[in-house]
Design a protein around this motif. Structure first.
Motif, PDB file in Angstrom:
ATOM      1  N   ARG A 126       0.826  -1.210   0.000  1.00 37.57           N
ATOM      2  CA  ARG A 126       0.000   0.000   0.000  1.00 37.57           C
ATOM      3  C   ARG A 126       0.857   1.255   0.000  1.00 37.57           C
ATOM      4  O   ARG A 126       0.466   2.286  -0.548  1.00 37.57           O
ATOM      5  N   GLY A 127       2.004   1.181   0.639  1.00 41.64           N
ATOM      6  CA  GLY A 127       2.851   2.357   0.762  1.00 41.64           C
ATOM      7  C   GLY A 127       3.516   2.795  -0.533  1.00 41.64           C
ATOM      8  O   GLY A 127       4.073   3.902  -0.604  1.00 41.64           O
ATOM      9  N   GLY A 128       3.443   1.973  -1.554  1.00 40.02           N
ATOM     10  CA  GLY A 128       4.053   2.345  -2.825  1.00 40.02           C
ATOM     11  C   GLY A 128       3.481   3.629  -3.396  1.00 40.02           C
ATOM     12  O   GLY A 128       4.207   4.457  -3.958  1.00 40.02           O
ATOM     13  N   LEU A 129       2.178   3.818  -3.248  1.00 32.76           N
ATOM     14  CA  LEU A 129       1.527   5.017  -3.764  1.00 32.76           C
ATOM     15  C   LEU A 129       2.025   6.261  -3.033  1.00 32.76           C
ATOM     16  O   LEU A 129       2.375   7.266  -3.663  1.00 32.76           O
ATOM     17  N   THR A 130       2.072   6.187  -1.709  1.00 35.00           N
ATOM     18  CA  THR A 130       2.547   7.326  -0.931  1.00 35.00           C
ATOM     19  C   THR A 130       3.987   7.657  -1.272  1.00 35.00           C
ATOM     20  O   THR A 130       4.362   8.835  -1.364  1.00 35.00           O
ATOM     21  N   GLN A 131       4.806   6.623  -1.498  1.00 38.83           N
ATOM     22  CA  GLN A 131       6.210   6.871  -1.807  1.00 38.83           C
ATOM     23  C   GLN A 131       6.374   7.619  -3.128  1.00 38.83           C
ATOM     24  O   GLN A 131       7.260   8.474  -3.261  1.00 38.83           O
ATOM     25  N   ILE A 132       5.523   7.323  -4.097  1.00 41.00           N
ATOM     26  CA  ILE A 132       5.564   8.071  -5.361  1.00 41.00           C
ATOM     27  C   ILE A 132       5.348   9.550  -5.091  1.00 41.00           C
ATOM     28  O   ILE A 132       6.070  10.410  -5.621  1.00 41.00           O
ATOM     29  N   ILE A 133       4.376   9.859  -4.266  1.00 41.20           N
ATOM     30  CA  ILE A 133       4.051  11.253  -3.965  1.00 41.20           C
ATOM     31  C   ILE A 133       5.169  11.905  -3.169  1.00 41.20           C
ATOM     32  O   ILE A 133       5.547  13.054  -3.440  1.00 41.20           O
ATOM     33  N   VAL A 134       5.719  11.180  -2.209  1.00 41.52           N
ATOM     34  CA  VAL A 134       6.849  11.718  -1.438  1.00 41.52           C
ATOM     35  C   VAL A 134       8.002  12.068  -2.369  1.00 41.52           C
ATOM     36  O   VAL A 134       8.608  13.146  -2.262  1.00 41.52           O
ATOM     37  N   ASP A 135       8.320  11.191  -3.301  1.00 40.36           N
ATOM     38  CA  ASP A 135       9.433  11.425  -4.225  1.00 40.36           C
ATOM     39  C   ASP A 135       9.208  12.680  -5.070  1.00 40.36           C
ATOM     40  O   ASP A 135      10.148  13.446  -5.323  1.00 40.36           O
ATOM     41  N   GLU A 136       7.972  12.887  -5.503  1.00 41.24           N
ATOM     42  CA  GLU A 136       7.678  14.069  -6.317  1.00 41.24           C
ATOM     43  C   GLU A 136       7.724  15.343  -5.482  1.00 41.24           C
ATOM     44  O   GLU A 136       8.135  16.398  -5.973  1.00 41.24           O
ATOM     45  N   VAL A 137       7.316  15.255  -4.227  1.00 38.55           N
ATOM     46  CA  VAL A 137       7.399  16.416  -3.343  1.00 38.55           C
ATOM     47  C   VAL A 137       8.861  16.750  -3.066  1.00 38.55           C
ATOM     48  O   VAL A 137       9.259  17.920  -3.088  1.00 38.55           O
ATOM     49  N   VAL A 138       9.669  15.741  -2.815  1.00 36.29           N
ATOM     50  CA  VAL A 138      11.107  15.962  -2.622  1.00 36.29           C
ATOM     51  C   VAL A 138      11.697  16.706  -3.808  1.00 36.29           C
ATOM     52  O   VAL A 138      12.515  17.631  -3.657  1.00 36.29           O
TER      53      VAL A 138
END
Length: 203
Positions: A126-138
């Motif tokens: 499930r955390g894969g989706l959040t990680q995509i967003i975190v990477d783009e925010v970074v």
């Protein structure tokens, strides 16, 4: 009579999961029936529970599959995105929810009993989706505040999610708001700008 030995346990898990996800997408959480899922693939409800243990575990697996499909769609959208990848993220969030209303809503309609927790594997998937967003925010933040990206990303997810819920349940329409996705994007950009990101030139 249900089939007893046509498939291995792993194959059965996949069959139940795929058919369960399809059934959820068709009828939604309130009308979901594990018995119907078993019937559709020719097995008994007992076989389904032998594989998943409980209805909650089946629903967890179905909702995790939704998260994975959602992440795949977001990745695909980003691969085709122009320079405004934050817009792409917000549009992909709304787009998936609108196109998969029942499956998307089921994620939040299913409330786990107090004694049931997600496994590490389910959390990771499930955390894969959040990680995509975190990477783009970074990627849009200056280096001095990039350590705050995970916290900020989760807050932005909450902002977009709230707008998306109001879009799907008709609340924004009742308010006379015709472009909820754009409204969500404005709030996201405001937060990113406040954190030091540069959104200049992005409409």
């Amino acid at each position: 009579m249900g089939r007893r030995s046509d498939h291995t346990r792993q194959e059965l898990e996949h069959l139940f999961l795929v058919e369960g996800h399809k059934h959820m997408a068709e009828v939604g959480f309130a009308r979901f029936s594990a018995r119907e899922v078993a019937k559709r693939i020719g097995y008994s409800i007992g076989t389904l529970y032998n594989v998943f243990g409980t209805l909650d575990q089946l629903l967890i697996a179905i909702n995790t599959r939704t998260f994975q499909l959602w992440a795949e769609e977001v990745r695909a959208a980003l691969e085709k995105s122009g320079p405004d990848r934050i817009r792409c993220l917000v549009e992909a969030y709304f787009g998936f929810a609108r196109a998969n209303r029942h499956s998307w809503t089921a994620i939040y309609d299913h409330h786990l009993p107090p004694d049931v927790v997600l496994s590490d594997e389910q959390n990771q998937r499930r955390g894969g989706l959040t990680q995509i967003i975190v990477d783009e925010v970074v990627a849009v933040l200056p280096s001095r505040v990039q350590a705050d990206a995970p916290r900020l990303a989760r807050s932005l997810i909450a902002v977009v999610h709230g707008h998306c819920v109001y879009d799907l349940n008709g609340s924004f329409a009742l308010m006379g708001i015709e472009q909820p996705m754009e409204l969500a994007l404005e709030r996201v950009r405001e937060s990113l700008n406040h954190a030091g990101a540069s959104m200049d030139g992005l409409k």
